[in-house]
Design an enzyme around this catalytic site. Structure first.
Site: not given
Ligand code: NAD
Length: 351
Positions: A50, A61, A74, A145, A166, A232, A236, A298
């Protein structure tokens, strides 16, 4: 939808209606099968890592792919600090187009759809990689998520117990509340290590733009499947490097995952297996009950393509879309300016 200038548009409102009409569990199960189908014909897709635009606060992205008949892309962002200002970390929309004419055939919201496709991909990967009869999953990171992950694993694998952790306890309480009535038992835990007690699978889905250590090596026992979703982006990650060295690693598209995934911590030629090869029967998945398997997720364009394809297939039967006047379509294709002039005339007459 026969009019050439009209493109079906699935708004957030209609996406919610669609998911609720089908039911999240069935939606995820059916979408998982479409993803599996597309992974099996992996080689028929145009693939590119991407295209990111990074900033201090996050990333925007574009994720394109095509199977030669249909093209899709997307637009998606990732901004971990957005939650502090009441915004989503991840938002998205997407398009499918007819390759033969280049005309778009679908425009859709993809914030909800991304959560669905990410979770359906995770659970489908685990179907091939986790131990058979896995029923308990730890979920570390209980944000936007996480509910989708829990429901997909219930629907596709039969996971019926989740152990939540969390750093923000209110996030775990929110998730546990949303899971009431789903048939999934939720236990809120005091630490990541506590969450992993007795877990067959661990999903890490935290958001923080740094090399984080959500899982360290001594938390991870033999036989577990790790579904690493939150790391991802360059810079990070969620897992201590030692875990990667003990795991059999499965990825979507290596050129993208080597930049964005947990394996950015490893050498560029470190051996990994492509998930599509496992689904197509060309590579082994889990080799033994003692192996540690890691899906270094990712998110790849083909999964978005599958999700849009699934939504498009549901439109006629559900009618859950609006008609968007997106494409200029003059009677004489060359007379685009004349179409403007005629519109002006009509406006004058209407006054
Ligand atoms: P979000 O901000 O809604 O939730 C993230 C949660 O993680 C929060 O509640 C936060 O308090 C918690 N958190 C942060 N650091 C922590 C730690 N060290 N230990 C425990 N909890 C911790 O985010 P989201 O929309 O749920 O997305 C989560 C992640 O998933 C993001 O990094 C996003 O980029 C990634 N993501 C990946 C894909 C994929 O295909 N791989 C797709 C969508 C999102």
């Amino acid at each position: 939808m026969d009019k050439l200038n009209i493109v079906p548009f699935v708004s957030v409102e209609n996406m919610m209606r669609l998911v609720n009409a089908i039911g999240p569990e069935r939606f995820m199960k059916e979408l998982g099968l479409v993803i599996e189908d597309d992974f099996r014909r992996w080689e028929s897709f145009d693939k590119v890592a991407r295209i990111p635009s990074h900033s201090a606060e996050g990333v925007i992205e574009l994720m394109p792919t095509s199977d030669g008949e249909v093209y899709g892309f997307k637009y998606v962002n990732g901004h971990p600090k957005n939650a502090r200002s009441g915004r989503q970390t991840v938002t998205a929309f997407g398009v499918l187009s007819d390759v033969a004419t280049g005309y778009p055939v679908l425009l859709s919201e993809m914030t909800i759809l991304t959560a669905l496709r990410t979770a359906a991909t995770s659970a489908t990967a685990a179907k091939f990689l986790a131990r058979k009869n896995a029923r308990t999953m730890a979920i570390i990171g209980n944000g936007a998520q996480s509910d989708f992950q829990a429901i997909a694993f219930k629907s596709i694998l039969g996971v019926d117990k989740v152990r939540l952790y969390d750093i923000d306890r209110s996030a775990s309480l929110r998730l546990a509340r949303n899971l009431v009535g789903t048939g999934i038992e939720a236990v809120i835990c005091e630490s990541g290590a506590d969450a992993l007690e007795g877990a067959d699978i661990v999903t890490t889905v935290t958001a923080d733009k740094q090399y984080a250590t959500v899982l360290n090596d001594n938390m991870v026992g033999e036989g577990i499947h790790i579904n690493a979703v939150g790391g991802d982006c360059p810079g990070k990650t969620e897992l201590q490097k030692e875990i990667l060295l003990r795991s059999d690693i499965f990825v979507e598209f290596p050129p993208q995952t080597r930049i964005e995934g947990e394996i950015q911590q490893l050498d560029d030629d470190y051996p990994v297996t492509e998930l599509w090869q496992v689904m197509a029967g060309e590579a082994d998945g889990r080799k033994s009950d003692r192996a540690i398997t890691l899906f270094d997720s990712v998110g790849f364009a083909v999964e978005d393509f599958s999700a849009l394809r699934y939504v498009r297939a549901k439109l006629q039967e559900t009618g859950l879309f609006e008609e968007l006047d997106l494409l200029a379509d003059p009677d004489d294709p060359r007379d685009l300016f004349g179409m403007l002039l005629r519109a002006k005339e009509r406006e004058k007459l209407a006054v």
